[in-house]
Write an enzyme that holds these catalytic residues in place. Sequence first.
Site, short mmCIF file in Angstrom:
data_model
loop_
_atom_site.label_atom_id
_atom_site.label_comp_id
_atom_site.label_asym_id
_atom_site.label_seq_id
_atom_site.Cartn_x
_atom_site.Cartn_y
_atom_site.Cartn_z
N HIS A 143 -9.18 7.12 -48.90
CA HIS A 143 -10.40 7.85 -48.54
C HIS A 143 -10.82 7.57 -47.10
O HIS A 143 -10.36 6.60 -46.45
CB HIS A 143 -11.55 7.52 -49.50
CG HIS A 143 -12.05 6.11 -49.44
ND1 HIS A 143 -12.80 5.60 -48.40
CD2 HIS A 143 -11.93 5.08 -50.33
CE1 HIS A 143 -13.12 4.36 -48.64
NE2 HIS A 143 -12.60 4.00 -49.81
N CYS A 200 -9.76 -0.14 -52.13
CA CYS A 200 -9.27 1.18 -51.72
C CYS A 200 -8.45 1.07 -50.43
O CYS A 200 -8.44 0.04 -49.77
CB CYS A 200 -10.44 2.13 -51.50
SG CYS A 200 -11.31 2.58 -53.02
#
Length: 427
Positions: free
Chosen positions: A318, A336
Site C-alpha cells: 500500500h 505491511c
Amino acid sequence: MRRRLPAAALAAAVCLLAAACQSSTPAAIQLNPTSVAPKSAQAAAKYLAITPAPGTKDANPADGITVSARNGGKLGNVSVHTSGGAVTGSLSGGDHWHSTWTLDTGQSYTVTATGTDAQGHPVTSTSTFTTLTPSTAFHTSIYEGQGATYGVGMPIMLSFDHPITNKAAVERSLQVTTSKPVIGAWYWDGSQELYFRPRDYWPAYTTVSFTGHLNGVEGAPGVYGVHDLTQTFSIGQSVIAVASTTDYHTLIYVGGQVQYNWPISTGRTTMPTPDGTYLTVEKSNPVRMIGGTKGTAGYYNELVNWAVRFTYSGDYYHSAPWSVVDQGTTNVSHGCVNLPPEDAQIYYNMAIPGDPITITNSPKGGNWDDGWTQWFLGWSQFLQGSATHMAVEAGPSGSKFVSPSSLPADTATAPVGTSTAGNYFAG
C-alpha cells in the site's frame, strides 16, 4: 411304319417328364418367423445384461450404468433416455459399456442396448429404473466468478457444506478444460476445502472451464451430491511481486520481465512481514487500518490508499507517504509493505486477485491458510494432498488423470514461472 403308343403309356411318360423338370428347380420353403424376429426381453437379457436391472427402485447413482455382452452375445449400441442430465459412456473390450459419470439422484432412466445373440441374430435389451433420493445431500460452491479474470497463481477453490470422506470419488468427478495445456493436481485442505493448482503458474491469457459432475457422487456414506457445478474464468497477464525484507526493495515482473524496482519498508523487528509466496486477495482505495491498543503509543487508525491485500491477518502492499524517508533503507511498518504513493498506485491499478506476491528474508515464517497459501507447497508436496495421488493433464479437450512419473520434466524457474518450495520458512 410308325406305331402309336398306348394312351396309358403316353400319360406315364408325361408324368416322368414333369417330375424331371420339377426336380431341377428348388421349391420355396416357408421360414419360421420366430427365427429372425427379435428375441423376447427375457431372451435378450441372456445376451445383453443391463445394470441396474429393469424395475429397480432406489438405484445407487454413484454406480452408474453398466451394459455387458455375455453368453456369446455382441454389444452394438447403447442409448439412455432421461429427463435429467445427458448420459454418456464408452465401450471397453468391445463387450462392456459403462456410463462416464455418476447418475442424477431421484431420476428415472431408460436404457436401450442393441446387439446380437450367439447365433448372430439381432437382440434388443431394455431397462427402466429410478435412482435414489438421498436423505442427506452435500452442496459445493466455487470461489471463481463466471467470466472473471484472475492472476497466474489463482487456484480453483471448492468448498463443501458437509465433510467429504470419499475424496477420490469427488476428485474423479471433476473436469478442467483449458485453452492452453496445463499440468496440475487436486489438494484437500481438510475435508471441506479442495483446490486445483497448476504445477507451475498458469500460462498468461488462459481460459479455464471447470465442470463438477457431482450429482450422484457419494461424498460420504449416505451423503450424495445433488447438483453439478460449472464455471468459466480467465487468467490475465503475468504480474508477480517479490519483496526482500533485507534489501528493502520490491521487484515487479510483468510478462516475465522486471518492469519496476521500487524502494519499500516492511515490518519492523517486532512485527515482521512473514515469508512466503502469497496471492493477492482483494484491493481497495482507501482501506481503514486499525492496530495496537487505543491510548498507547503503538495505536493507529488510518485511511490507507492504494491497498492490495495478500494475507487474511492484514498485510498489504500500500501507499505510505509517511514512511518514504525510510523506504529503501529501514523496516518501520506494522507488517505491511510500504510503497511510495505513485508506485503503490501503479501496482494497485495492475493487481487482480491471484497475482503472486513473495516475501523473502524475513525472520518470521508464513502461516498456512493466512491468505491463499497454496504456493507455499512445492509440486511434490501438493501432489501428496490428492486422494488419487495422480496428476491432472488439462487442455482444450478436457482433463485426465496421469501418473506423476509419466510427466515431462519441469523446466519452470522461480520467481516468474513458479514458486520456490518451502518459501514460507523464516529467512
